[in-house]
Design an enzyme around this catalytic site. Structure first.
Site, mmCIF file in Angstrom:
data_model
loop_
_atom_site.group_PDB
_atom_site.id
_atom_site.type_symbol
_atom_site.label_atom_id
_atom_site.label_comp_id
_atom_site.label_asym_id
_atom_site.label_seq_id
_atom_site.Cartn_x
_atom_site.Cartn_y
_atom_site.Cartn_z
ATOM 1 N N ARG A 27 10.637 74.720 59.298
ATOM 2 C CA ARG A 27 10.548 73.373 58.718
ATOM 3 C C ARG A 27 10.326 73.426 57.205
ATOM 4 O O ARG A 27 9.624 72.572 56.643
ATOM 5 C CB ARG A 27 9.436 72.550 59.380
ATOM 6 C CG ARG A 27 9.712 72.231 60.843
ATOM 7 C CD ARG A 27 8.706 71.230 61.379
ATOM 8 N NE ARG A 27 8.825 71.126 62.834
ATOM 9 C CZ ARG A 27 7.804 70.981 63.659
ATOM 10 N NH1 ARG A 27 6.572 70.932 63.178
ATOM 11 N NH2 ARG A 27 7.985 70.884 64.948
ATOM 12 N N ARG A 31 8.596 67.265 55.405
ATOM 13 C CA ARG A 31 7.726 66.185 54.921
ATOM 14 C C ARG A 31 6.613 66.621 53.987
ATOM 15 O O ARG A 31 5.950 65.779 53.395
ATOM 16 C CB ARG A 31 7.111 65.463 56.126
ATOM 17 C CG ARG A 31 8.114 64.745 56.989
ATOM 18 C CD ARG A 31 7.461 64.108 58.199
ATOM 19 N NE ARG A 31 6.941 65.096 59.128
ATOM 20 C CZ ARG A 31 6.216 64.809 60.200
ATOM 21 N NH1 ARG A 31 5.911 63.548 60.454
ATOM 22 N NH2 ARG A 31 5.797 65.758 61.004
ATOM 23 N N ARG A 40 14.527 61.175 52.055
ATOM 24 C CA ARG A 40 14.388 60.514 53.367
ATOM 25 C C ARG A 40 14.323 58.996 53.194
ATOM 26 O O ARG A 40 14.956 58.240 53.949
ATOM 27 C CB ARG A 40 13.134 61.050 54.059
ATOM 28 C CG ARG A 40 12.550 60.231 55.183
ATOM 29 C CD ARG A 40 13.387 60.301 56.445
ATOM 30 N NE ARG A 40 12.705 59.632 57.545
ATOM 31 C CZ ARG A 40 12.577 58.324 57.683
ATOM 32 N NH1 ARG A 40 13.092 57.510 56.775
ATOM 33 N NH2 ARG A 40 11.943 57.815 58.726
ATOM 34 N N ASP A 77 18.253 68.484 63.621
ATOM 35 C CA ASP A 77 17.244 68.280 64.648
ATOM 36 C C ASP A 77 17.705 68.960 65.931
ATOM 37 O O ASP A 77 18.909 69.035 66.183
ATOM 38 C CB ASP A 77 17.021 66.782 64.903
ATOM 39 C CG ASP A 77 15.779 66.533 65.744
ATOM 40 O OD1 ASP A 77 15.923 66.441 66.977
ATOM 41 O OD2 ASP A 77 14.683 66.447 65.184
ATOM 42 N N TYR A 154 13.114 67.041 76.997
ATOM 43 C CA TYR A 154 13.265 65.739 76.330
ATOM 44 C C TYR A 154 14.249 64.844 77.074
ATOM 45 O O TYR A 154 14.046 63.633 77.176
ATOM 46 C CB TYR A 154 13.741 65.946 74.889
ATOM 47 C CG TYR A 154 12.700 66.531 73.969
ATOM 48 C CD1 TYR A 154 11.724 65.728 73.389
ATOM 49 C CD2 TYR A 154 12.687 67.888 73.681
ATOM 50 C CE1 TYR A 154 10.768 66.251 72.538
ATOM 51 C CE2 TYR A 154 11.734 68.428 72.832
ATOM 52 C CZ TYR A 154 10.779 67.606 72.259
ATOM 53 O OH TYR A 154 9.823 68.146 71.425
#
Length: 355
Positions: A27, A31, A40, A77, A154
Protein backbone atom coordinates in the site's frame (compact mmCIF):
# COMPACT_ATOMS: atom_id res chain seq x y z
CA UNK A 1 10.81 -2.04 -23.66
CA UNK A 2 13.28 0.22 -21.81
CA UNK A 3 16.10 -1.53 -19.96
CA UNK A 4 15.80 -1.56 -16.17
CA UNK A 5 18.08 0.86 -14.34
CA UNK A 6 17.39 -0.80 -10.96
CA UNK A 7 16.60 -4.52 -10.98
CA UNK A 8 17.52 -5.31 -7.35
CA UNK A 9 13.97 -6.37 -6.60
CA UNK A 10 13.73 -8.90 -9.43
CA UNK A 11 17.20 -10.29 -8.67
CA UNK A 12 16.41 -10.72 -4.97
CA UNK A 13 13.19 -12.60 -5.76
CA UNK A 14 15.24 -15.04 -7.84
CA UNK A 15 18.00 -15.36 -5.22
CA UNK A 16 20.55 -13.61 -7.43
CA UNK A 17 23.29 -11.40 -5.89
CA UNK A 18 22.40 -7.77 -5.11
CA UNK A 19 24.37 -4.88 -3.63
CA UNK A 20 21.67 -3.99 -1.10
CA UNK A 21 18.41 -5.49 0.15
CA UNK A 22 15.59 -4.07 -2.00
CA UNK A 23 12.52 -2.54 -0.39
CA UNK A 24 8.98 -1.67 -1.38
CA UNK A 25 5.97 -1.21 0.90
CA UNK A 26 2.53 -2.78 0.71
CA UNK A 27 0.00 0.00 0.00
CA UNK A 28 2.90 2.38 -0.68
CA UNK A 29 0.56 4.41 -2.89
CA UNK A 30 -2.18 5.33 -0.47
CA UNK A 31 -3.86 7.36 2.22
CA UNK A 32 -0.79 8.19 4.31
CA UNK A 33 0.43 10.48 1.49
CA UNK A 34 -1.11 13.97 1.21
CA UNK A 35 -0.60 13.93 -2.56
CA UNK A 36 -2.63 10.71 -2.78
CA UNK A 37 -5.46 12.32 -0.81
CA UNK A 38 -5.45 15.25 -3.23
CA UNK A 39 -5.65 12.97 -6.27
CA UNK A 40 -8.34 10.86 -4.61
CA UNK A 41 -10.40 14.01 -3.95
CA UNK A 42 -9.96 15.07 -7.56
CA UNK A 43 -11.12 11.65 -8.77
CA UNK A 44 -14.39 11.90 -6.82
CA UNK A 45 -14.42 8.35 -5.41
CA UNK A 46 -12.08 5.43 -4.81
CA UNK A 47 -13.54 3.44 -7.73
CA UNK A 48 -13.28 6.47 -10.01
CA UNK A 49 -9.60 6.62 -9.06
CA UNK A 50 -9.10 2.89 -9.76
CA UNK A 51 -10.89 2.97 -13.10
CA UNK A 52 -9.05 6.00 -14.54
CA UNK A 53 -5.68 4.74 -15.89
CA UNK A 54 -4.10 8.21 -15.86
CA UNK A 55 -4.97 8.75 -12.19
CA UNK A 56 -3.96 5.19 -11.23
CA UNK A 57 -0.62 5.88 -12.88
CA UNK A 58 -0.29 9.19 -11.05
CA UNK A 59 -0.78 7.67 -7.59
CA UNK A 60 1.45 4.68 -8.43
CA UNK A 61 4.30 7.11 -9.13
CA UNK A 62 3.78 9.34 -6.08
CA UNK A 63 5.70 7.25 -3.51
CA UNK A 64 8.57 6.76 -5.98
CA UNK A 65 8.96 10.52 -6.22
CA UNK A 66 9.29 10.72 -2.42
CA UNK A 67 11.26 7.61 -1.49
CA UNK A 68 14.13 5.56 -2.94
CA UNK A 69 11.97 2.47 -3.44
CA UNK A 70 13.09 -0.52 -5.50
CA UNK A 71 9.73 -1.38 -7.06
CA UNK A 72 6.42 0.16 -8.05
CA UNK A 73 3.15 -1.69 -7.52
CA UNK A 74 0.11 -1.17 -9.68
CA UNK A 75 -2.51 0.97 -7.95
CA UNK A 76 -5.74 -0.99 -8.07
CA UNK A 77 -7.94 -3.08 -5.78
CA UNK A 78 -8.13 -6.83 -5.22
CA UNK A 79 -11.89 -6.77 -5.83
CA UNK A 80 -11.74 -5.74 -9.47
CA UNK A 81 -12.37 -9.34 -10.62
CA UNK A 82 -15.61 -9.84 -8.63
CA UNK A 83 -16.76 -6.41 -9.81
CA UNK A 84 -16.09 -7.45 -13.42
CA UNK A 85 -18.19 -10.58 -12.76
CA UNK A 86 -21.19 -8.31 -12.19
CA UNK A 87 -21.32 -8.22 -8.38
CA UNK A 88 -21.60 -4.43 -8.20
CA UNK A 89 -18.66 -3.31 -6.07
CA UNK A 90 -19.05 -0.09 -4.09
CA UNK A 91 -17.39 1.48 -1.07
CA UNK A 92 -19.53 2.63 1.84
CA UNK A 93 -17.99 5.49 3.81
CA UNK A 94 -16.27 4.09 6.89
CA UNK A 95 -17.43 0.53 6.13
CA UNK A 96 -15.09 -0.69 3.40
CA UNK A 97 -16.03 -2.62 0.24
CA UNK A 98 -19.50 -3.99 -0.37
CA UNK A 99 -21.23 -5.88 -3.19
CA UNK A 100 -24.75 -5.20 -4.41
CA UNK A 101 -25.07 -8.78 -5.71
CA UNK A 102 -23.29 -11.24 -3.37
CA UNK A 103 -22.95 -14.86 -4.47
CA UNK A 104 -24.89 -16.97 -1.95
CA UNK A 105 -26.83 -19.56 -3.95
CA UNK A 106 -26.04 -22.34 -6.39
CA UNK A 107 -27.75 -20.41 -9.15
CA UNK A 108 -25.65 -17.32 -8.44
CA UNK A 109 -22.40 -19.32 -8.46
CA UNK A 110 -23.26 -21.09 -11.73
CA UNK A 111 -24.29 -17.83 -13.37
CA UNK A 112 -20.82 -16.31 -12.93
CA UNK A 113 -18.73 -15.87 -16.07
CA UNK A 114 -14.96 -15.47 -16.48
CA UNK A 115 -14.19 -11.79 -17.16
CA UNK A 116 -12.18 -10.87 -20.24
CA UNK A 117 -9.26 -8.70 -19.02
CA UNK A 118 -9.19 -6.88 -22.36
CA UNK A 119 -12.85 -5.93 -22.00
CA UNK A 120 -14.31 -5.74 -18.48
CA UNK A 121 -10.88 -5.08 -16.89
CA UNK A 122 -9.40 -2.98 -19.67
CA UNK A 123 -8.87 -0.03 -17.32
CA UNK A 124 -6.42 -2.09 -15.22
CA UNK A 125 -4.49 -3.33 -18.24
CA UNK A 126 -4.30 0.21 -19.64
CA UNK A 127 -3.01 1.43 -16.27
CA UNK A 128 -0.24 -1.22 -16.32
CA UNK A 129 0.86 -0.10 -19.80
CA UNK A 130 0.78 3.56 -18.81
CA UNK A 131 2.74 3.00 -15.60
CA UNK A 132 5.44 1.01 -17.42
CA UNK A 133 5.82 3.85 -19.88
CA UNK A 134 5.97 6.44 -17.10
CA UNK A 135 8.52 4.40 -15.12
CA UNK A 136 10.85 4.39 -18.13
CA UNK A 137 12.97 1.62 -16.64
CA UNK A 138 13.38 3.31 -13.26
CA UNK A 139 12.28 0.28 -11.20
CA UNK A 140 10.23 -2.88 -11.91
CA UNK A 141 6.45 -2.86 -11.85
CA UNK A 142 4.54 -5.38 -9.71
CA UNK A 143 1.11 -6.58 -10.82
CA UNK A 144 -1.22 -8.34 -8.42
CA UNK A 145 -4.48 -10.09 -7.67
CA UNK A 146 -6.35 -11.35 -4.67
CA UNK A 147 -6.29 -15.11 -4.12
CA UNK A 148 -9.37 -17.16 -5.06
CA UNK A 149 -10.21 -17.87 -1.40
CA UNK A 150 -9.85 -14.23 -0.37
CA UNK A 151 -11.95 -13.01 -3.29
CA UNK A 152 -14.57 -15.66 -2.53
CA UNK A 153 -14.88 -14.44 1.06
CA UNK A 154 -15.96 -11.00 -0.15
CA UNK A 155 -18.13 -12.42 -2.93
CA UNK A 156 -20.13 -14.68 -0.61
CA UNK A 157 -20.23 -12.43 2.46
CA UNK A 158 -21.03 -9.35 0.38
CA UNK A 159 -18.54 -7.31 2.39
CA UNK A 160 -15.63 -7.75 4.77
CA UNK A 161 -16.31 -10.11 7.67
CA UNK A 162 -15.05 -11.00 11.13
CA UNK A 163 -16.39 -14.55 11.40
CA UNK A 164 -16.77 -15.58 7.72
CA UNK A 165 -20.04 -17.30 8.63
CA UNK A 166 -21.57 -17.31 5.14
CA UNK A 167 -18.50 -18.32 3.18
CA UNK A 168 -17.44 -20.98 5.68
CA UNK A 169 -21.04 -22.16 5.84
CA UNK A 170 -20.94 -22.73 2.08
CA UNK A 171 -17.51 -24.35 2.31
CA UNK A 172 -18.56 -26.85 4.99
CA UNK A 173 -22.11 -27.51 3.81
CA UNK A 174 -21.57 -27.38 0.03
CA UNK A 175 -17.87 -27.98 -0.67
CA UNK A 176 -18.81 -28.94 -4.24
CA UNK A 177 -20.33 -25.50 -4.78
CA UNK A 178 -17.37 -23.75 -3.15
CA UNK A 179 -15.01 -25.58 -5.52
CA UNK A 180 -17.07 -24.44 -8.52
CA UNK A 181 -16.78 -20.86 -7.29
CA UNK A 182 -13.05 -21.08 -6.54
CA UNK A 183 -12.37 -22.71 -9.90
CA UNK A 184 -14.07 -19.84 -11.74
CA UNK A 185 -12.17 -17.26 -9.70
CA UNK A 186 -8.85 -19.08 -10.26
CA UNK A 187 -9.44 -19.11 -14.03
CA UNK A 188 -10.20 -15.39 -13.84
CA UNK A 189 -7.04 -14.64 -11.84
CA UNK A 190 -4.86 -16.55 -14.32
CA UNK A 191 -6.15 -14.61 -17.31
CA UNK A 192 -6.05 -11.32 -15.36
CA UNK A 193 -2.43 -11.72 -14.23
CA UNK A 194 -1.30 -12.95 -17.64
CA UNK A 195 -2.87 -9.83 -19.17
CA UNK A 196 -0.99 -7.68 -16.65
CA UNK A 197 2.26 -9.46 -17.55
CA UNK A 198 1.60 -8.95 -21.27
CA UNK A 199 0.97 -5.26 -20.61
CA UNK A 200 4.25 -4.85 -18.74
CA UNK A 201 4.09 -6.18 -15.16
CA UNK A 202 7.56 -7.59 -14.37
CA UNK A 203 6.55 -9.54 -11.24
CA UNK A 204 3.17 -10.54 -9.83
CA UNK A 205 1.89 -11.07 -6.31
CA UNK A 206 -1.12 -13.00 -5.05
CA UNK A 207 -2.64 -11.59 -1.87
CA UNK A 208 -4.31 -14.25 0.26
CA UNK A 209 -5.51 -11.89 2.96
CA UNK A 210 -7.95 -14.33 4.58
CA UNK A 211 -6.25 -17.70 4.14
CA UNK A 212 -5.14 -17.50 7.76
CA UNK A 213 -8.80 -17.82 8.84
CA UNK A 214 -8.83 -21.46 7.71
CA UNK A 215 -7.78 -24.68 9.43
CA UNK A 216 -4.60 -26.32 8.06
CA UNK A 217 -6.69 -28.92 6.20
CA UNK A 218 -9.07 -26.36 4.72
CA UNK A 219 -6.26 -23.93 3.88
CA UNK A 220 -4.59 -26.52 1.66
CA UNK A 221 -7.88 -27.61 0.07
CA UNK A 222 -9.63 -24.29 -0.47
CA UNK A 223 -6.79 -21.76 -0.70
CA UNK A 224 -3.34 -23.16 -1.40
CA UNK A 225 -4.45 -25.64 -4.08
CA UNK A 226 -5.99 -22.82 -6.09
CA UNK A 227 -2.96 -20.55 -5.71
CA UNK A 228 -0.78 -23.43 -6.92
CA UNK A 229 -3.05 -23.78 -9.94
CA UNK A 230 -2.60 -20.07 -10.67
CA UNK A 231 1.19 -20.32 -10.41
CA UNK A 232 1.07 -23.21 -12.93
CA UNK A 233 -1.07 -21.17 -15.32
CA UNK A 234 1.01 -17.99 -15.43
CA UNK A 235 3.33 -16.87 -18.21
CA UNK A 236 6.62 -16.91 -16.33
CA UNK A 237 8.76 -15.14 -18.91
CA UNK A 238 8.36 -11.77 -20.60
CA UNK A 239 10.72 -9.40 -22.38
CA UNK A 240 13.49 -11.98 -22.19
CA UNK A 241 13.54 -12.42 -18.41
CA UNK A 242 11.71 -14.45 -15.80
CA UNK A 243 8.56 -13.00 -14.21
CA UNK A 244 8.74 -13.89 -10.49
CA UNK A 245 5.59 -14.83 -8.57
CA UNK A 246 5.10 -14.00 -4.87
CA UNK A 247 2.49 -15.67 -2.63
CA UNK A 248 1.39 -13.92 0.56
CA UNK A 249 -0.99 -15.50 3.05
CA UNK A 250 -1.59 -13.25 6.03
CA UNK A 251 -1.48 -15.46 9.12
CA UNK A 252 -0.01 -18.27 7.05
CA UNK A 253 3.36 -18.81 8.70
CA UNK A 254 2.41 -22.35 9.77
CA UNK A 255 2.23 -23.40 6.11
CA UNK A 256 5.42 -21.96 4.61
CA UNK A 257 6.81 -25.33 3.56
CA UNK A 258 3.62 -26.20 1.68
CA UNK A 259 3.50 -22.76 0.06
CA UNK A 260 7.12 -23.13 -1.07
CA UNK A 261 6.25 -26.25 -3.08
CA UNK A 262 3.79 -24.44 -5.38
CA UNK A 263 6.46 -23.31 -7.83
CA UNK A 264 6.32 -19.69 -6.70
CA UNK A 265 9.56 -17.70 -6.41
CA UNK A 266 8.95 -15.95 -3.10
CA UNK A 267 6.74 -15.93 -0.02
CA UNK A 268 5.44 -12.83 1.73
CA UNK A 269 5.66 -12.93 5.53
CA UNK A 270 3.64 -11.10 8.15
CA UNK A 271 5.18 -10.09 11.48
CA UNK A 272 4.09 -13.19 13.40
CA UNK A 273 7.22 -15.15 12.49
CA UNK A 274 10.93 -14.36 12.77
CA UNK A 275 12.43 -14.11 9.32
CA UNK A 276 15.37 -16.26 10.46
CA UNK A 277 12.98 -19.10 11.28
CA UNK A 278 11.21 -18.71 7.95
CA UNK A 279 14.54 -18.84 6.11
CA UNK A 280 15.60 -21.93 8.04
CA UNK A 281 12.34 -23.68 7.18
CA UNK A 282 12.26 -22.96 3.42
CA UNK A 283 16.01 -22.85 2.77
CA UNK A 284 16.93 -21.66 -0.71
CA UNK A 285 13.71 -22.95 -2.26
CA UNK A 286 12.09 -19.50 -2.33
CA UNK A 287 12.96 -15.90 -1.51
CA UNK A 288 11.25 -14.14 1.40
CA UNK A 289 9.48 -10.79 1.49
CA UNK A 290 8.73 -8.98 4.72
CA UNK A 291 8.19 -8.62 7.53
CA UNK A 292 8.25 -5.52 9.74
CA UNK A 293 5.18 -4.72 11.85
CA UNK A 294 3.65 -1.59 10.22
CA UNK A 295 3.07 -0.08 13.68
CA UNK A 296 6.85 0.36 14.13
CA UNK A 297 6.43 3.36 11.83
CA UNK A 298 4.64 5.22 14.63
CA UNK A 299 7.90 5.11 16.63
CA UNK A 300 10.94 7.40 16.58
CA UNK A 301 13.46 7.35 13.70
CA UNK A 302 15.97 5.70 16.02
CA UNK A 303 13.54 2.89 16.88
CA UNK A 304 12.70 2.39 13.20
CA UNK A 305 16.39 2.04 12.33
CA UNK A 306 16.84 -0.38 15.21
CA UNK A 307 14.02 -2.59 13.93
CA UNK A 308 15.43 -2.52 10.40
CA UNK A 309 18.81 -3.62 11.76
CA UNK A 310 17.16 -6.44 13.74
CA UNK A 311 15.28 -7.84 10.74
CA UNK A 312 18.29 -7.61 8.43
CA UNK A 313 20.44 -9.42 11.01
CA UNK A 314 17.72 -12.04 11.46
CA UNK A 315 17.71 -12.81 7.73
CA UNK A 316 21.50 -12.74 7.58
CA UNK A 317 23.97 -12.82 4.71
CA UNK A 318 23.11 -13.15 1.06
CA UNK A 319 20.30 -12.40 -1.37
CA UNK A 320 16.73 -13.67 -1.36
CA UNK A 321 15.23 -11.05 0.97
CA UNK A 322 12.91 -8.23 -0.12
CA UNK A 323 12.32 -5.90 2.81
CA UNK A 324 8.69 -4.96 3.33
CA UNK A 325 6.08 -4.47 6.00
CA UNK A 326 4.18 -7.51 7.25
CA UNK A 327 0.98 -5.97 5.84
CA UNK A 328 -0.22 -2.67 4.37
CA UNK A 329 1.03 0.65 5.70
CA UNK A 330 -1.42 2.43 8.03
CA UNK A 331 -3.11 5.59 6.79
CA UNK A 332 -1.93 7.74 9.74
CA UNK A 333 1.80 7.03 9.36
CA UNK A 334 4.07 10.09 8.96
CA UNK A 335 5.65 9.93 5.46
CA UNK A 336 8.93 11.18 6.98
CA UNK A 337 9.14 7.92 8.91
CA UNK A 338 8.76 5.97 5.68
CA UNK A 339 11.83 7.78 4.34
CA UNK A 340 13.72 6.78 7.47
CA UNK A 341 12.73 3.15 6.85
CA UNK A 342 13.67 3.07 3.17
CA UNK A 343 16.99 4.83 3.67
CA UNK A 344 17.86 2.63 6.66
CA UNK A 345 17.27 -0.57 4.66
CA UNK A 346 19.60 0.54 1.89
CA UNK A 347 22.26 1.82 4.27
CA UNK A 348 22.25 -1.00 6.80
CA UNK A 349 21.85 -3.88 4.36
CA UNK A 350 25.01 -3.29 2.30
CA UNK A 351 27.29 -5.33 4.64
CA UNK A 352 25.03 -8.38 4.18
CA UNK A 353 25.79 -8.42 0.46
CA UNK A 354 29.57 -8.02 0.46
CA UNK A 355 31.86 -10.48 -1.23
Amino acid sequence: MTELKNDRYLKALLGEPVDRTPIWIMRQAGRYLPEYKATRARAGSFMDLCTAPELACEVTMQPLDRFDLDAAILFSDILTIPDAMGLGLYFAEGEGPRFKNPVQTEAAVKKLGIPDPDAELRYVIDAVSLIRKELNGRVPLIGFSGSPWTLATYMVEGSSSKDFAKVKGMMFDRPDLMHILLDKVAQSVISYLNAQIAAGAQAVMIFDTWGGALTPRDYKTFSLNYMARIVDGLNRESEGRKVPVVLFTKGGSAWLESMATTGCDALGLDWTIEIAEARRRVGDKVALQGNMDPSILYASPERIREEVATILASYGQGSGHVFNLGHGIHQHIDPDNVKVLVDAVHELSAPYHGK
